[in-house]
Design a protein around this motif. Structure first.
Motif, PDB file in Angstrom:
ATOM      1  N   ILE A   8      -3.633  11.708   5.200  1.00 37.62           N
ATOM      2  CA  ILE A   8      -4.348  11.443   3.957  1.00 37.62           C
ATOM      3  C   ILE A   8      -4.268   9.950   3.672  1.00 37.62           C
ATOM      4  N   SER A   9      -5.415   9.327   3.436  1.00 36.66           N
ATOM      5  CA  SER A   9      -5.439   7.900   3.118  1.00 36.66           C
ATOM      6  C   SER A   9      -5.843   7.709   1.669  1.00 36.66           C
ATOM      7  N   GLN A  10      -5.315   6.651   1.064  1.00 32.67           N
ATOM      8  CA  GLN A  10      -5.617   6.369  -0.337  1.00 32.67           C
ATOM      9  C   GLN A  10      -5.729   4.872  -0.522  1.00 32.67           C
ATOM     10  N   SER A  11      -6.828   4.431  -1.095  1.00 29.54           N
ATOM     11  CA  SER A  11      -6.999   3.015  -1.392  1.00 29.54           C
ATOM     12  C   SER A  11      -6.829   2.798  -2.887  1.00 29.54           C
ATOM     13  N   GLN A  12      -6.605   1.553  -3.270  1.00 33.28           N
ATOM     14  CA  GLN A  12      -6.312   1.275  -4.670  1.00 33.28           C
ATOM     15  C   GLN A  12      -7.544   0.792  -5.418  1.00 33.28           C
ATOM     16  N   GLY A  13      -8.094  -0.341  -5.001  1.00 32.23           N
ATOM     17  CA  GLY A  13      -9.180  -0.937  -5.752  1.00 32.23           C
ATOM     18  C   GLY A  13     -10.524  -0.797  -5.061  1.00 32.23           C
ATOM     19  N   PHE A  14     -11.471  -1.577  -5.531  1.00 32.66           N
ATOM     20  CA  PHE A  14     -12.841  -1.574  -5.032  1.00 32.66           C
ATOM     21  C   PHE A  14     -12.852  -1.889  -3.531  1.00 32.66           C
ATOM     22  N   SER A  24      -3.128   0.023  -0.409  1.00 28.81           N
ATOM     23  CA  SER A  24      -3.522   1.279   0.225  1.00 28.81           C
ATOM     24  C   SER A  24      -2.309   1.910   0.888  1.00 28.81           C
ATOM     25  N   LYS A  25      -2.373   3.193   1.134  1.00 26.67           N
ATOM     26  CA  LYS A  25      -1.256   3.868   1.792  1.00 26.67           C
ATOM     27  C   LYS A  25      -1.774   5.058   2.587  1.00 26.67           C
ATOM     28  N   TYR A 145     -13.599  -1.472 -16.369  1.00 26.70           N
ATOM     29  CA  TYR A 145     -13.394  -2.573 -15.439  1.00 26.70           C
ATOM     30  C   TYR A 145     -14.684  -2.932 -14.714  1.00 26.70           C
ATOM     31  N   ASP A 146     -14.860  -4.219 -14.482  1.00 29.47           N
ATOM     32  CA  ASP A 146     -15.861  -4.728 -13.546  1.00 29.47           C
ATOM     33  C   ASP A 146     -15.123  -5.390 -12.386  1.00 29.47           C
ATOM     34  N   TYR A 147     -15.647  -5.217 -11.171  1.00 28.51           N
ATOM     35  CA  TYR A 147     -15.115  -5.953 -10.023  1.00 28.51           C
ATOM     36  C   TYR A 147     -15.981  -7.188  -9.833  1.00 28.51           C
ATOM     37  N   ASP A 148     -15.328  -8.359  -9.750  1.00 32.76           N
ATOM     38  CA  ASP A 148     -16.070  -9.611  -9.787  1.00 32.76           C
ATOM     39  C   ASP A 148     -15.736 -10.497  -8.589  1.00 32.76           C
TER      40      ASP A 148
END
Length: 399
Positions: A8-14, A24-25, A145-148
């Motif tokens: 199982i993979s998991q990312s944090q942000g955009f 990520s983990k 949140y906006d990713y900039d």
């Protein structure tokens, strides 16, 4: 990785980006903090942290996944399993560029010959509006949140010194910005805070692999910085404040030797690891949207040395049956930290740690494509430095 069974993979942000120490983990068979990530056999984990998004796909040749506890051969961080990312040994002379939605742009360049190769890549991640939101239980600080505009730059080069001896450097820098909007009655959806995250990884490796000997010497740094900029209800930005900073330094030495007989394969080896971690942070006081210039400043320098010896024998009991017996002994010492709060320093030491981990495996080959496999073993996870001594203004009780 997401299509691999038991993983199982998991990312944090955009786009999988990390947000400070939130990276990520990978979880193999449900073990959340038991995955060891290797780049060409060299550990990327520092203080339990790694971010898979930092590795550009252009440099990857193959990925090996070893499921199940692997602490006997790979060390304490492999209680769930091991992921070994193999980079390309020989590259084609090639240039590629691409553009996409959200303003994304990327490009890569590879070139080399039989002895030298270099791979470079750059990525601009663009902008994504209202990508996430949250709300505290009171509802006072409901935010979105906006990713900039994030950027990533990567470099990998290899030089084959002689047959079996290769020197390489992997360098990566990653910058990401998130705009936080406050949706409560005071701010009414206006910009409340700007969060900036900067990551930098650097790994030098001298690798030896010839005949029945295999080993490497590596030195790597992992730096993670986060800044916060508060914004008033009138739109006035405060000074950009350092929220947290950490830089880890790891030196790894590994050597192993294989012995072959008619019915058995013997493997013996040892590892040495010197690690230290420098941390600086700000304990927030007052409103999160205000300047933190008067907040409590904290810091810590943490160190540890780890030594391991391991051995394994793979015995062919019959044409279809193999028994594998392995063991590792691990010692950790010189475990200490110097912690600072507003300029006042204290030193803390921890007792030496040691652990013996035996393991026995049995494999029965039914046919070319089917086998029965069983393993009984002992695994353990050596706590990360920040798990022992804490991070920022949070310190654990060592007892």
């Amino acid at each position: 990785m997401q299509n691999t069974l038991g993983v199982i993979s998991q990312s944090q942000g955009f786009n999988g980006t990390s947000m400070g120490t939130m990276t990520s983990k990978i979880m193999i068979r449900g073990v959340e903090k038991g995955t060891l990530v290797l780049l060409d056999g060299v550990p990327l984990n520092q203080d339990g942290k790694y971010n898979l998004d930092d590795i550009p796909t252009d440099i990857i040749d193959s990925i090996e996944v070893v499921k199940g506890g692997g602490t006997v051969l790979y060390g304490s961080e492999a209680t769930g399993g091991v992921i070994n990312i193999r980079t390309k040994g020989h590259v084609n002379n090639q240039v590629s560029v691409g553009v996409g939605n959200f303003g994304k742009q990327r490009g890569s360049l590879t070139f080399g010959d039989d002895r030298f190769s270099i791979m470079m890549s750059a990525e601009h991640r663009g902008f994504a509006a209202e990508m996430a939101g949250n709300s505290y239980s009171t509802g006072r600080n409901k935010t979105h949140y906006d990713y900039d505009n994030g950027n990533k730059r990567s470099l990998l080069w290899k030089y084959k010194i002689t047959d079996g001896v290769t020197f390489s450097q992997y360098y990566n820098t990653n910058k990401n910005r998130y705009l936080v909007y406050n949706d409560n009655n005071m701010y009414k959806g206006k910009l409340w805070k700007v969060n900036d995250y900067e990551d930098r990884d650097n790994l030098f490796t001298l690798n030896y692999d010839k005949d029945t000997w295999k080993g490497y010497i590596s030195y790597g740094t992992q730096e993670k910085t986060s800044y916060q900029t508060g914004v008033s209800t009138r739109g006035v930005k405060a000074a950009k404040d350092l929220y947290s900073w950490r830089k880890g330094h790891n030196t790894n030495i590994s050597l192993q030797k294989e012995f072959l007989t008619d019915k058995a394969v013997f493997l013996i080896g040892g590892d040495v690891k010197f690690e230290d971690m420098d941390l600086r942070g700000t304990a927030t006081t007052g409103s999160s949207g205000m300047s933190q210039s008067t907040a409590v400043k904290t810091g810590s320098t943490q160190k540890r040395n780890t030594y391991s010896l391991f051995a394994s024998v793979d015995y062919a009991a019959s044409e279809k049956d193999n028994v594998i017996v392995s063991a590792r002994q691990t010692w950790a010492n010189n475990i200490k930290a110097e912690q600072t709060v507003n300029g006042v320093s204290t030193e803390t030491k921890n007792d030496s740690m040691s652990k013996f981990t035996p393991e026995i495996q049995y494999i029965h080959q039914i046919d070319q494509n089917t086998s029965v496999y069983g393993k009984v073993g002992k695994s353990f996870r050596l706590p990360a430095l920040t798990q022992i001594f804490g991070i920022g203004n949070i310190y654990p009780k060592l007892d």
